[in-house]
Design an enzyme around this catalytic site. Sequence first.
Site, short mmCIF file in Angstrom:
data_model
loop_
_atom_site.label_atom_id
_atom_site.label_comp_id
_atom_site.label_asym_id
_atom_site.label_seq_id
_atom_site.Cartn_x
_atom_site.Cartn_y
_atom_site.Cartn_z
N GLN A 172 2.65 -6.76 -6.19
CA GLN A 172 1.22 -6.53 -6.43
C GLN A 172 1.14 -5.22 -7.23
OE1 GLN A 172 -1.03 -5.07 -3.13
NE2 GLN A 172 -2.98 -5.82 -3.91
N THR B 228 -6.32 -6.06 0.44
CA THR B 228 -5.44 -6.99 1.16
C THR B 228 -5.58 -8.44 0.68
OG1 THR B 228 -7.13 -6.91 2.90
CG2 THR B 228 -5.14 -5.64 3.28
N GLY C 43 0.82 -1.22 0.00
CA GLY C 43 0.00 0.00 0.00
C GLY C 43 0.85 1.26 0.00
N ARG D 231 -2.68 7.90 3.84
CA ARG D 231 -2.95 8.73 5.01
C ARG D 231 -1.69 9.24 5.69
NH1 ARG D 231 -7.06 4.22 7.26
NH2 ARG D 231 -5.84 2.98 5.77
N ALA E 260 52.89 28.61 24.01
CA ALA E 260 51.56 29.20 23.86
C ALA E 260 51.53 30.10 22.64
CB ALA E 260 51.20 30.00 25.11
C1 UD1 Z 1 -6.73 -3.64 7.85
C2 UD1 Z 1 -7.88 -4.62 7.95
C3 UD1 Z 1 -8.69 -4.32 9.20
C4 UD1 Z 1 -7.77 -4.44 10.42
C5 UD1 Z 1 -6.54 -3.56 10.27
C6 UD1 Z 1 -5.54 -3.92 11.33
C7 UD1 Z 1 -8.50 -5.22 5.65
C8 UD1 Z 1 -9.47 -4.98 4.54
N1 UD1 Z 1 -8.71 -4.51 6.76
O1 UD1 Z 1 -7.27 -2.34 7.71
O2 UD1 Z 1 -9.76 -5.23 9.33
O3 UD1 Z 1 -8.50 -4.08 11.57
O4 UD1 Z 1 -5.90 -3.76 9.01
O5 UD1 Z 1 -4.42 -3.12 11.29
O6 UD1 Z 1 -7.63 -6.05 5.52
N2 UD1 Z 1 -1.90 -3.62 1.49
C9 UD1 Z 1 -1.37 -4.19 0.36
N3 UD1 Z 1 -2.07 -4.14 -0.81
C10 UD1 Z 1 -3.29 -3.58 -0.89
C11 UD1 Z 1 -3.83 -2.98 0.28
C12 UD1 Z 1 -3.12 -3.02 1.45
O7 UD1 Z 1 -0.26 -4.73 0.39
O8 UD1 Z 1 -3.85 -3.58 -1.98
C13 UD1 Z 1 -1.12 -3.65 2.74
C14 UD1 Z 1 -0.78 -2.27 3.25
O9 UD1 Z 1 0.48 -1.86 2.76
C15 UD1 Z 1 -0.76 -2.47 4.76
C16 UD1 Z 1 -1.67 -3.65 5.00
O10 UD1 Z 1 -1.88 -4.27 3.75
O11 UD1 Z 1 0.53 -2.80 5.24
C17 UD1 Z 1 -3.02 -3.24 5.59
O12 UD1 Z 1 -3.64 -2.29 4.73
P1 UD1 Z 1 -4.33 -1.00 5.29
O13 UD1 Z 1 -4.83 -0.21 4.14
O14 UD1 Z 1 -3.44 -0.33 6.25
O15 UD1 Z 1 -5.59 -1.66 6.03
P2 UD1 Z 1 -6.38 -1.05 7.25
O16 UD1 Z 1 -7.34 -0.05 6.74
O17 UD1 Z 1 -5.50 -0.66 8.34
#
Ligand code: UD1
Length: 476
Positions: free
Chosen positions: A86, A92, A12, A16, A437
């Site tokens: 990816q 995720t 990701g 934010r 000095a």
């Molecule tokens: C996610 C969970 C949420 C959980 C929280 C815990 C999902 C949909 N939601 O939300 O239920 O409570 O983490 O911290 O899983 N990432 C990828 N590829 C993507 C999207 C994300 O590799 O396409 C990676 C991001 O880099 C990150 C991780 O997955 O390290 C989590 O993604 P993030 O967008 O932070 O999910 P949250 O909204 O925190």
Amino acid sequence: MDTYAPIVLAAGKGTRMRSTLPKVLHQVAGLPLLAHVLNAIDATPSTAAFAPLKSTTTAHRPIVVLGYEAEPVETAFGERCLYALQEEQLGTGHAVLAAEKIVNELNPVPETILVCYGDTPLISGELLARVLSEHLTNQATLTFLTAIAEQTSDFGRVVRNEDGQVCEIVEVKRATEEQKHINEVNSGVYCFDHSWLWPALHALPRNASGEYYLTDLIAVASSQGCKIVTVRGTLDETIGINDRVQLATAERLLRSRVLEQLMYAGVTILDPASTYIDANVEIGPDTVILPGTMITGKTRIGSACRIGPGTTIAESILGNGCIVLNSVLEETTLEDGVRIGPFSHCRPGAHLARNVRMGNFGEVKNSYIGAETDMHHFSYVGDATIGKHVNIGAGSITCNYDGVKKNHTTVGDGASIGSDTMLVAPVTVGEYAKTGAGSVVNRDVPPGAVVVGVPAHVLHMPQPSDGSRTEDVEKE
Ligand code: UD1
Ligand code: CA
């Protein structure tokens, strides 16, 4: 033999964070977020929670899923991981699928897939081991970690039926008002049965947000009547970093964890609230850290030292019994018993041998200073080799830069550099020589000679029977 493959999601952008740096390279306690997660993965097999599985369960190298700005992350972690790409960040679930090919090429193909997120730096090996161990002993299809959070949190909510069985995980943005009140949340650590995971992921439809959520697999498993197990952790261990406010919270939590570990190991920390120590720093017992001190990087400090107040030490090595008061040390080596400060600065390449005393407003750069040498007041030593038992008088300076290049200064053992001496490099002051000095030394001074003036000239040369070499210098 059971094997498991850890997959870490880190593709990701971290929108934010509002940063050009990939999210997992942002640091807490001096290490990138991803490094903390990988450390926890590495520590898993040696934790107590893993003990029941030990003889039969082994780990594959972690697979990190990258996407946005993959290259700097790969450069930072190199051979430590395998990498899956990816290309488009579609959620995720989609991210885990990007690792499928690599997992299937592993030998042996793992029975269990452990998934965690690269943005949860407080996760510990002990906790990962608990999830694994519960998963394997229960022979579950899917196991995941939960925590109890406040209702304002942005974690996915764990929805259970009247019997308390897990039905689904609902992300906040899709949760009903009632679901938002659920305080059990998804911490983002999962174990999956390998043979169930991949077909289920392939069959997962895009959800209303247009993404493939890993969390949507929970509803799938539940509707198939698969065994779902949950493990309860604490919120502090699983805080996810989505923005800089959460980054600061993680920093505070991790910092107090680091300080506590040091204190339990015998280090006195007078004021933890004003002490900042990175996760990789090592400090020996009976060392005292005074307020307003920051110690970073791979710094190693021996035992019975006294550091601070108001001191910054980065990437340095300190022996035992050193005292550093209101000073800054960068890439510096101090042997045992060195005293620095107040208000001194050791820059990269400074090496101060045993019992050197470097006092007020001194600066040393890229120089070796021999044992028992004194440099008490207002001096600069750069690009120099100073012998042992040398006295560097107040205000003395190595003039190392001729406007084009840096030149070297050598001062022999037992020499005495008078106050306000300018050593115009390249220049050598022989053993037991003395400068008067205010002298400006632009030519080499023979051993035992006394030079004075501007430019310095020889005032006295030692004769063969001259005892001046040893008279007032304590030899080793
Ligand atoms: C996610 C969970 C949420 C959980 C929280 C815990 C999902 C949909 N939601 O939300 O239920 O409570 O983490 O911290 O899983 N990432 C990828 N590829 C993507 C999207 C994300 O590799 O396409 C990676 C991001 O880099 C990150 C991780 O997955 O390290 C989590 O993604 P993030 O967008 O932070 O999910 P949250 O909204 O925190
Ligand atoms: Ca997150």
